[in-house]
Design a protein around this motif. Structure first.
Motif, PDB file in Angstrom:
ATOM      1  N   VAL A 150       0.833  -1.204   0.000  1.00 15.89           N
ATOM      2  CA  VAL A 150       0.000   0.000   0.000  1.00 15.89           C
ATOM      3  C   VAL A 150       0.867   1.254   0.000  1.00 15.89           C
ATOM      4  O   VAL A 150       0.578   2.238  -0.693  1.00 15.89           O
ATOM      5  CB  VAL A 150      -0.961  -0.006   1.210  1.00 15.89           C
ATOM      6  N   ALA A 151       1.956   1.224   0.783  1.00 12.57           N
ATOM      7  CA  ALA A 151       2.863   2.378   0.816  1.00 12.57           C
ATOM      8  C   ALA A 151       3.509   2.612  -0.548  1.00 12.57           C
ATOM      9  O   ALA A 151       3.599   3.754  -1.029  1.00 12.57           O
ATOM     10  CB  ALA A 151       3.926   2.175   1.879  1.00 12.57           C
ATOM     11  N   PHE A 175       2.310   1.596  -3.459  1.00  8.76           N
ATOM     12  CA  PHE A 175       1.238   2.027  -4.371  1.00  8.76           C
ATOM     13  C   PHE A 175       0.927   3.507  -4.187  1.00  8.76           C
ATOM     14  O   PHE A 175       0.788   4.260  -5.163  1.00  8.76           O
ATOM     15  CB  PHE A 175      -0.014   1.186  -4.111  1.00  8.76           C
ATOM     16  N   LYS A 176       0.828   3.914  -2.925  1.00 15.23           N
ATOM     17  CA  LYS A 176       0.516   5.311  -2.628  1.00 15.23           C
ATOM     18  C   LYS A 176       1.623   6.237  -3.122  1.00 15.23           C
ATOM     19  O   LYS A 176       1.362   7.326  -3.649  1.00 15.23           O
ATOM     20  CB  LYS A 176       0.312   5.477  -1.119  1.00 15.23           C
ATOM     21  N   LYS A 177       2.883   5.792  -2.962  1.00 16.09           N
ATOM     22  CA  LYS A 177       4.009   6.613  -3.402  1.00 16.09           C
ATOM     23  C   LYS A 177       4.045   6.733  -4.918  1.00 16.09           C
ATOM     24  O   LYS A 177       4.279   7.820  -5.467  1.00 16.09           O
ATOM     25  CB  LYS A 177       5.310   6.008  -2.888  1.00 16.09           C
ATOM     26  N   VAL A 228      -6.016   9.660  -4.489  1.00 15.91           N
ATOM     27  CA  VAL A 228      -4.916   8.787  -4.078  1.00 15.91           C
ATOM     28  C   VAL A 228      -5.221   8.114  -2.750  1.00 15.91           C
ATOM     29  O   VAL A 228      -5.026   6.906  -2.572  1.00 15.91           O
ATOM     30  CB  VAL A 228      -3.602   9.596  -3.988  1.00 15.91           C
ATOM     31  N   GLU A 229      -5.727   8.891  -1.799  1.00 15.89           N
ATOM     32  CA  GLU A 229      -6.063   8.342  -0.480  1.00 15.89           C
ATOM     33  C   GLU A 229      -7.186   7.319  -0.580  1.00 15.89           C
ATOM     34  O   GLU A 229      -7.148   6.266   0.069  1.00 15.89           O
ATOM     35  CB  GLU A 229      -6.468   9.486   0.458  1.00 15.89           C
ATOM     36  N   SER A 268      -5.857   4.069  -2.152  1.00 10.09           N
ATOM     37  CA  SER A 268      -4.976   3.380  -1.209  1.00 10.09           C
ATOM     38  C   SER A 268      -5.782   2.629  -0.149  1.00 10.09           C
ATOM     39  O   SER A 268      -5.472   1.479   0.190  1.00 10.09           O
ATOM     40  CB  SER A 268      -4.032   4.378  -0.544  1.00 10.09           C
ATOM     41  N   LYS A 269      -6.824   3.264   0.369  1.00 10.80           N
ATOM     42  CA  LYS A 269      -7.667   2.607   1.375  1.00 10.80           C
ATOM     43  C   LYS A 269      -8.391   1.405   0.770  1.00 10.80           C
ATOM     44  O   LYS A 269      -8.520   0.350   1.409  1.00 10.80           O
ATOM     45  CB  LYS A 269      -8.672   3.607   1.945  1.00 10.80           C
ATOM     46  N   LEU A 322      -7.390  -0.463  -1.753  1.00 13.41           N
ATOM     47  CA  LEU A 322      -6.426  -1.537  -1.957  1.00 13.41           C
ATOM     48  C   LEU A 322      -6.085  -2.236  -0.645  1.00 13.41           C
ATOM     49  O   LEU A 322      -5.982  -3.471  -0.585  1.00 13.41           O
ATOM     50  CB  LEU A 322      -5.152  -0.969  -2.600  1.00 13.41           C
ATOM     51  N   SER A 323      -5.912  -1.466   0.424  1.00 13.60           N
ATOM     52  CA  SER A 323      -5.565  -2.071   1.718  1.00 13.60           C
ATOM     53  C   SER A 323      -6.694  -2.977   2.222  1.00 13.60           C
ATOM     54  O   SER A 323      -6.438  -4.078   2.732  1.00 13.60           O
ATOM     55  CB  SER A 323      -5.249  -0.985   2.749  1.00 13.60           C
TER      56      SER A 323
END
Length: 268
Positions: A36-37, A39-41, A53-54, A57-58, A60-61
């Motif tokens: 996740v980190a 992916f977010k980056k 983006v947020e 990311s949520k 996907l997690s």
């Protein structure tokens, strides 16, 4: 000594299965955090808005955590296929009868994140509430009021309401209303007000400030001072002009009337 293949009493799984499941859950948790980190980056380098983006990311997690839990149950001998089918049936029922509002809020959250009618830090008026946007989630949006109250509004109300954004535009017009008594020299009163506006360092020259007559009221002739300023200076200019016009008219002898009622008594 207890063997790895021996079953644990009462739960019907072996020590090896239990340890394997726990290791899988721990490793899956760590790997999910890393993925996740990353992916977010990586997606953060694109031109997508931070809210999108947020949100991704949520999502996907949650997907990865659910997968890890299902795999962990499979290791201890739980049949995964019936579990997935059962979950699908339960989710279908919930979605059909009990989560209509949840889905509506979720869909509205996606649209808010994508189109950004409101953004973090902006002062907005929506659903009858006014405040600074302090958070936008999948299901709700949070506003912080000037007196530090936190208001949580479901996203469906945000998306379905008229939104007044007070800080999106770079400039705003300050309106200050004041009344003068009938019989006042209007040209003189207007000139005094214009001099006050033009003398303020934070009032913009363009658009040009004005003073207009807005109404012939019961007890006064109502004037409105209109001055443009940068949005961040709005309340400073409004407060200065409100205080300044009162003090200036008082000093120059321009009467600011208050409502009066004349009562005539007729003797019988």
């Amino acid at each position: 000594m207890v063997g790895w293949e021996n079953q644990i009493p009462y739960i019907g799984v072996t020590y090896f299965q239990l340890i394997s499941s726990l290791v899988l859950l721990v490793v899956g948790y760590v790997v999910t955090k890393i993925l996740v980190a990353l992916f977010k980056k990586s997606i953060g380098k694109t031109k997508l808005p931070p809210l999108v983006v947020e949100f991704l990311s949520k999502f996907l997690s949650i997907l990865l955590y659910t997968t890890v839990i299902i795999l962990g149950l499979g290791v201890v001998g739980v049949s995964v296929s019936p579990l997935i089918l059962g979950l699908s049936a339960v989710i279908g029922l919930i979605l059909g009868f009990g989560l209509q509002d949840t889905l509506t809020n979720l869909a509205a959250g996606v649209w808010i994140a994508a189109l950004r009618p409101v953004d973090l830090g902006e002062v907005v008026e929506v659903a009858g509430k006014t405040g600074s946007v302090s958070g936008i989630g999948l299901m709700s949006t949070e506003l912080k009021t000037p007196d530090n109250k936190l208001i949580t509004i479901p996203n469906k109300l945000i998306w379905g309401s008229i939104i007044v954004n007070h800080t999106r535009m770079p400039t705003r017009r300050v309106n200050v209303d004041i009344g003068v008594a009938y019989g006042t020299d209007l040209d003189g009163a207007i000139k005094l007000a214009m001099d006050l506006i033009r003398g303020h360092p934070k009032v913009l020259d363009e658009p040009e400030p004005t003073v207009v007559v807005t109404a012939l009221a019961d007890s006064s002739i109502n004037l409105q001072l209109r001055a443009w300023t940068k949005t961040e200076d709005y309340w400073t200019v409004k407060g200065d002009l409100t205080k300044g016009i009162y003090e200036l008219y008082t000093k120059e002898g321009v009467e600011i009337p208050f409502p009066q009622l004349d009562v005539h008594l007729k003797k019988g």
